[in-house]
Each structure stands twice: as C-alpha cells, then as structure tokens.
Design an enzyme around this catalytic site. Structure first.
Site, PDB file in Angstrom:
ATOM      1  N   SER A 132     146.526  14.057 -57.357  1.00 38.36           N
ATOM      2  CA  SER A 132     146.711  15.298 -56.279  1.00 38.36           C
ATOM      3  C   SER A 132     146.431  15.044 -55.002  1.00 38.36           C
ATOM      4  CB  SER A 132     146.038  16.734 -57.008  1.00 38.36           C
ATOM      5  OG  SER A 132     146.483  16.951 -58.213  1.00 38.36           O
ATOM      6  N   LYS A 165     149.809  19.835 -60.256  1.00 38.19           N
ATOM      7  CA  LYS A 165     149.179  19.939 -61.561  1.00 38.19           C
ATOM      8  C   LYS A 165     148.494  21.456 -61.398  1.00 38.19           C
ATOM      9  CE  LYS A 165     147.362  15.200 -61.663  1.00 38.19           C
ATOM     10  NZ  LYS A 165     146.183  14.460 -61.848  1.00 38.19           N
ATOM     11  N   ASP A 189     144.335   9.693 -63.709  1.00 38.12           N
ATOM     12  CA  ASP A 189     144.210  10.615 -62.662  1.00 38.12           C
ATOM     13  C   ASP A 189     143.261   9.903 -61.681  1.00 38.12           C
ATOM     14  OD1 ASP A 189     143.914  13.033 -61.072  1.00 38.12           O
ATOM     15  OD2 ASP A 189     141.787  13.122 -62.162  1.00 38.12           O
ATOM     16  N   LEU A 190     143.103  10.179 -60.615  1.00 40.83           N
ATOM     17  CA  LEU A 190     141.894   9.659 -59.421  1.00 40.83           C
ATOM     18  C   LEU A 190     140.780  10.389 -59.390  1.00 40.83           C
ATOM     19  CD1 LEU A 190     141.585   7.184 -57.635  1.00 40.83           C
ATOM     20  CD2 LEU A 190     142.873   8.662 -55.810  1.00 40.83           C
ATOM     21  N   ASP A 191     140.809  11.513 -58.682  1.00 43.09           N
ATOM     22  CA  ASP A 191     139.556  12.272 -58.339  1.00 43.09           C
ATOM     23  C   ASP A 191     139.124  12.788 -59.576  1.00 43.09           C
ATOM     24  OD1 ASP A 191     139.527  12.583 -55.214  1.00 43.09           O
ATOM     25  OD2 ASP A 191     141.654  12.769 -55.803  1.00 43.09           O
ATOM     26  N   ASP A 202     140.297  14.104 -66.310  1.00 42.21           N
ATOM     27  CA  ASP A 202     139.062  14.837 -66.267  1.00 42.21           C
ATOM     28  C   ASP A 202     139.039  16.301 -66.253  1.00 42.21           C
ATOM     29  OD1 ASP A 202     137.575  15.321 -63.059  1.00 42.21           O
ATOM     30  OD2 ASP A 202     139.802  14.688 -63.520  1.00 42.21           O
TER      31      ASP A 202
END
Length: 220
Positions: free
Chosen positions: A107, A139, A7-9, A164
């Site tokens: 996202s 998601k 995931d990124l953020d 996260d």
C-alpha cells in the site's frame, strides 16, 4: 507452479507504527482529536484512499494531495534514517526466491517501496513490485494482489501472500490466494481472520513446507 507475494510495511519492515505516529502528528498539529478506529481503518489503504480519509474522517484542514505530501515526506525521512528490518525478512525473501517467483504488493507509494527495496538489498530477487497507487483500489480490495499475480504470470490460486495486517489478509483472500500470516504486535488480526490463514510467528518460520501447507489448505 506457485509464486510468493510479500506485503512490505509490517511484514518485511517495521513501519506500521511510524505511519500512525506521522498521521497522528498531523492531526495533533491541526488541533484535532484522533478518531476511534482511524488507525485500523487506514491500514492497507492506497495513498488516494488514506489521504482522503485524513481530510474527510479525521478533519485535516488541507486537500488530500497536501495530506499525502506531508505524510509521505515524513515517512521518506524515516526511510532515509534507516528502515527497521523485521527479523528474518531478507532471509525469507531469499529463501522463497530460490524456489519461486517473488513479488511485493504494498500500500506504500512507489517512492517508498523503491527506497525500502534498495535498503533491504532485495531488488535482484523480485520479479515485480506493485503499489496500490497503481491500481483502482487499495487493500482490503484484491486489486494490488491481482496485479502482482498478473505481472508474475500466475493464477491467484497458485500464489501465496505473506501478510501481517487485517486488511492485507482480506485483500489476498479476496483475490483467491493462499495466505501466510505473520501477526504483528501492532493491531494484530482477529482470531477469526487468522483462522483463514496459515499462521507463523516470524518470517524465520516461512519455509517451503509452510508454503505447501498454505496452498493445500486454500485448495481444500
């Protein structure tokens, strides 16, 4: 064969709170109260989904396209000012890329993913990046992770998601993937949801042994 999909953020960069501040600011400027549960509801949604939510549930007096534009412009300004890299993030991506194919499933809209990847200096380590704007559902639906697995050429059961947020964890589990969770300080997942993942306190703890543990656990 295995693959690692980050995931990124909230996982590699600390932006979840920035998204919340920007969206709450739009509501405040429109004279609207922030609905209970709105922050958690939008975590992990695709751009189409959260922009519609801002109009339909929060009540912004604009179109979803305009809500998305205003939000993304504000977030792009945050990125230009410098992304806040979470501890161990770049090192974890490099460590995993030394052994496994690595991708990002986020996202965030494509423009923000590309800006973050450039700021992190990890573009050469990634074999794919997916925005949930590019799939049917965001998601917690599994679409983004399934697309990343497809691009990497691996079955979901051979892939590990590093996540996260609650909706991100649910997305990866729905895809049939193993999950390594790095719980944030900002709206952490419930104990019940974390019980379905292999939990580490930070990305510094994301090792090959942890990946093997997550895959073994998911297969059992």
């Amino acid at each position: 064969m295995a693959a690692i999909i980050f995931d990124l953020d909230g996982t590699l960069i600390d932006t979840e709170e920035s998204w919340d501040i920007v969206r709450r600011g739009l509501a405040r400027d429109a004279g609207l109260a922030w609905p209970d549960g709105a922050t958690q509801a939008m975590m992990g949604m695709s751009t189409q989904e959260w922009s519609a939510y801002l109009v339909d549930a929060v009540g912004l007096p604009v179109t979803p396209d305009e809500a998305a534009r205003l939000t993304i412009e504000a977030m792009a300004a945050h990125h230009r000012a410098g992304v806040d890299v979470l501890p161990g993030a770049v090192e974890a991506v490099r460590r995993m890329a030394d052994r496994y194919p690595v991708a990002i499933a986020s996202s965030s809209p494509r423009v923000l993913i590309d800006a973050a990847v450039e700021a992190l200096g990890i573009g050469d380590l990634l074999q794919a990046t997916v925005s949930t704007e590019e799939v049917e559902r965001g998601k917690p639906a599994p679409d983004g992770y399934l697309r990343a697995c497809e691009l990497l050429g691996v079955a979901p059961g051979e892939a590990v998601a590093v996540e996260d947020a609650p909706n991100g964890i649910r997305s990866a589990l729905a895809a049939g993937m193993a999950v390594v969770a790095v719980p944030p300080h900002f709206h952490p997942p419930s104990a019940e949801l974390l019980a379905e993942a292999t939990v580490v306190e930070s990305l510094d703890q994301l090792t090959l042994d942890v990946v093997a543990e997550a895959l073994s656990r998911a297969a059992s």
